[in-house]
Enzyme design. Structure first.
Site, PDB file in Angstrom:
ATOM      1  CG  HIS A   1      -6.188   1.173  -0.854  1.00  0.00           C
ATOM      2  ND1 HIS A   1      -5.030   1.716  -1.380  1.00  0.00           N
ATOM      3  CD2 HIS A   1      -5.796   0.233   0.057  1.00  0.00           C
ATOM      4  CE1 HIS A   1      -3.986   1.119  -0.816  1.00  0.00           C
ATOM      5  NE2 HIS A   1      -4.420   0.225   0.050  1.00  0.00           N
TER       6      HIS A   1
ATOM      7  CB  CYS B   1      -0.720   0.816   7.502  1.00  0.00           C
ATOM      8  SG  CYS B   1      -2.310   0.428   6.735  1.00  0.00           S
TER       9      CYS B   1
ATOM     10  CB  CYS C   1      -0.948   0.016   1.199  1.00  0.00           C
ATOM     11  SG  CYS C   1      -2.057  -1.410   1.255  1.00  0.00           S
TER      12      CYS C   1
ATOM     13  N   GLY D   1       0.989  -3.830   4.375  1.00  0.00           N
ATOM     14  CA  GLY D   1       0.844  -5.237   4.721  1.00  0.00           C
ATOM     15  C   GLY D   1       2.189  -5.913   4.922  1.00  0.00           C
TER      16      GLY D   1
END
Length: 417
Positions: free
Chosen positions: A369, A399, A100, A401
């Site tokens: 997103h 953030c 992300c 993953g």
């Protein structure tokens, strides 16, 4: 303010975000469901050149961000974006991937190359087709055993981190418990995200960064054409389609997706889209008499525990501000990717952020997103918001993953004096 001793830090004195645009972010499996992310990236790149009046020939490096292998030609996605957007054939292109945080990482890599005097102008593109995530198998090349044929949904399976054996949604649920975040808190946050995004859309703020899409062909002399083909009956796309009126009452009726506070309504929207930006040296701006959108000040990337990956923006932002010798109160706007409502609320509470400075035009819960494109979108939206509000400093963060956080600090040059 604490910093993370292992944070990967970057500081820049003479690097600028010259301009940036994006496609509409469109609900997955709808109008862009069959369009390659490469072609979405080409379109965004072509338009950033058009809007900025920068010749593609001025580009020295192309950095593309993308996550899913959403086309059989995915290996050459960066190269095709470069070639079909008009960048000279001699200019190299490469792909970056930080889940992300990919789009922010792409900007930082472009800025690094400029800082090291390897380039004076970089094209940065983030692009993603969530719709075209494959139905995949990884163990059948040698043949099939009886009863062991197994194909899985890559988009769904990729949400599981087998290290802590936790889904991405599950990591948000852990933060909700740790920070005492209730379902009502998350739904309220989501409702506000939708309300702010609707206002930004209706007030034409978002349209200022969007390039409308239509069916078109991308020609490259001497080579095969590419292009975008929209479905029959769809003449064009000009706005984000996940943004919709979403009241607290309506959101509260949705079923939990991971057994806790998160639902499909208070988590990031699944959409297709791309974003492109030009990152340039101060010397280039002077030579060509260009005014920048923002100055790229600094970046930070840091690791956190995988089972609470959503807290990643906290140490990333703390390390970033320590590097830049700035206090939290000196930051006028924050864009933290809304992967999950509980995750952003946890970051807000840990940092003590003013909600009036955070995601003021809505976030990924409302806008969506598309993984590889989000970071570029955050930077563009943030820089434009600083200009609009005549504010000086802004931070974009996400953030990641697997347990990371990334943050980017930009400055509005017109508010610096």
């Amino acid at each position: 303010m604490s910093s993370h001793r292992k944070a990967l830090l970057s500081h820049y004195d003479d690097v600028f975000l010259l301009d940036g645009v994006r496609t509409p972010f469109v609900e997955y499996n709808t109008a862009l469901g069959l369009v390659s992310p490469t072609d979405l990236g080409i379109k965004a790149a072509r338009d950033v050149f058009r809007r900025s009046n920068v010749p593609p020939a001025d580009v020295d490096i192309v950095v593309a961000g993308n996550m899913a292998q959403a086309s059989f030609d995915a290996f050459v996605l960066p190269r095709h974006i470069a070639l079909y957007s008009g960048v000279p054939i001699e200019v190299p292109a490469h792909l970056v991937q930080r889940v992300c945080g990919t789009g922010i990482e792409a900007i930082l890599q472009a800025a690094d190359n400029i800082k090291l005097a390897k380039a004076t102008m970089a094209l940065v593109v983030g692009t993603e087709s969530m719709s075209r995530n494959p139905i995949a198998a990884y163990t059948h090349r040698g043949g099939f055993r009886m009863g062991e044929v197994e194909f899985k949904d890559f988009l769904w399976e990729a949400l599981l981190d087998p290290c802590p054996n936790e889904t991405m949604g599950g990591t948000a649920e852990k933060l909700a418990k740790e920070y005492g975040i209730t379902r009502g808190d998350v739904d309220q946050f989501a409702a506000e995200s939708f309300t702010r995004a609707i206002a930004a859309q209706q007030g034409c703020f978002l349209s200022g960064e969007i390039v409308p899409l239509a069916s078109e062909v991308f020609e490259l002399p001497g080579y095969s054409p590419r292009g975008i083909r929209l479905p029959r009956g769809v003449d064009g796309l000009s706005k984000d389609t996940h943004i919709r009126p979403s009241s607290l009452e309506a959101l509260s009726q949705l079923k939990p997706a991971f057994g806790g506070v998160q639902t499909g309504g208070n988590s990031s929207g699944i959409v297709d889209g791309a974003a492109a930006a030009l990152v340039a040296s101060g010397e280039y701006l002077k030579q060509h008499k260009k005014g920048p959108l923002a100055r790229v000040v600094a970046g930070a990337v840091v690791g956190v525990r995988p089972e609470i990956m959503g807290i990643g923006p906290v140490p990333a932002i703390q390390s970033l501000l320590e590097l830049a010798a700035l206090g939290l109160s000196q930051i006028d706007r924050f864009e933290i990717n809304e992967a999950f409502g509980a995750q952003v609320l946890a970051c807000q509470r840990e940092l003590g952020l003013d909600r009036n400075k955070l995601n003021v035009n809505g976030g990924a819960i409302a806008i969506g997103h598309p993984l590889g494109a989000t970071g570029v979108r955050l930077a563009i939206t943030l820089a434009r918001e600083l200009k609009r509000s005549n504010a000086r400093y802004g931070v974009a963060s996400a953030c990641i993953g697997g347990g990371q956080g990334i943050a980017l600090l930009v400055e509005n040059p017109s508010a610096a004096n």
